[in-house]
Design a protein around this motif. Sequence first.
Motif, PDB file in Angstrom:
ATOM      1  N   UNK A  10       0.858  -1.180   0.000  1.00 55.71           N
ATOM      2  CA  UNK A  10       0.000   0.000   0.000  1.00 55.71           C
ATOM      3  C   UNK A  10       0.897   1.232   0.000  1.00 55.71           C
ATOM      4  N   UNK A  11       0.654   2.194  -0.891  1.00 53.36           N
ATOM      5  CA  UNK A  11       1.525   3.374  -0.946  1.00 53.36           C
ATOM      6  C   UNK A  11       1.581   4.138   0.378  1.00 53.36           C
ATOM      7  N   UNK A  63      -3.833  13.486  -0.181  1.00 53.73           N
ATOM      8  CA  UNK A  63      -3.878  13.288  -1.635  1.00 53.73           C
ATOM      9  C   UNK A  63      -4.477  11.924  -1.964  1.00 53.73           C
ATOM     10  N   UNK A  64      -4.061  10.903  -1.240  1.00 52.00           N
ATOM     11  CA  UNK A  64      -4.566   9.557  -1.480  1.00 52.00           C
ATOM     12  C   UNK A  64      -6.081   9.500  -1.287  1.00 52.00           C
ATOM     13  N   UNK A  70      -9.670   3.799  -1.395  1.00 50.15           N
ATOM     14  CA  UNK A  70     -10.498   3.189  -0.356  1.00 50.15           C
ATOM     15  C   UNK A  70      -9.788   3.422   0.974  1.00 50.15           C
ATOM     16  N   UNK A  71     -10.504   4.010   1.934  1.00 50.97           N
ATOM     17  CA  UNK A  71      -9.917   4.267   3.245  1.00 50.97           C
ATOM     18  C   UNK A  71      -9.899   2.967   4.027  1.00 50.97           C
ATOM     19  N   UNK A 152     -18.266  10.955   1.366  1.00 46.21           N
ATOM     20  CA  UNK A 152     -19.019  10.472   2.535  1.00 46.21           C
ATOM     21  C   UNK A 152     -18.624   9.075   3.009  1.00 46.21           C
ATOM     22  N   UNK A 153     -18.430   8.134   2.083  1.00 47.49           N
ATOM     23  CA  UNK A 153     -18.049   6.774   2.470  1.00 47.49           C
ATOM     24  C   UNK A 153     -16.647   6.760   3.096  1.00 47.49           C
TER      25      UNK A 153
END
Length: 188
Positions: A10-11, A63-64, A70-71, A152-153
């Motif tokens: 994951x970056x 930025x991501x 996706x958080x 929102x998500x």
Amino acid sequence: MNPVDGSGVDPIVAVILACEAGFWIIAAVGLLLRYGPRLQKVSTAVLAMVPLIDVILLVAVAIDVHQGAEVTGVHRLAGIYLGVTIVFGKPAIQWLDARFAHWFAGAPRPPKRSRDSAEVLRAEMKSFGRWLIAGGIALIVCLGLSITVAAPEQAAALREVVQPLALITVVWFLTGPAWVMGGKKTRQ
């Protein structure tokens, strides 16, 4: 271009790891300049760059998220890491500075941690208080990102930072201040 594309990393994990490495590299270089060639002003300037690492991490996460990632727990971990480095970074450098002064400048050996129960409890309470501040910063960072750059998500996922913060707080208290308070010397 994503430098870790295709690597399965994951970056944001890569950025967190780079920030951690950067923290210790800047701290070591700054202190080596202080105690090696005795370049006090240069050392201070190098050590003053440490907060830039926090800015880099915050910008990378923002930025991501803004680009629609996706958080995940990694984004929340970045907020927690940021809070911890802001609060515990300076004491860590001071701890390291005392050792560098001893090793390279003939300063007295830093005192060992007291075994006196009252001193230990004070140290544990101070550390726990620092954690509470770090946790507060992590919460503000994640909530701030959820308001400013997240959809929102994503915002809902960022607000989930509350659960790990609560768990860390309970574990920290139980393994720190509560453990010391329950020790034999403090029960007298």
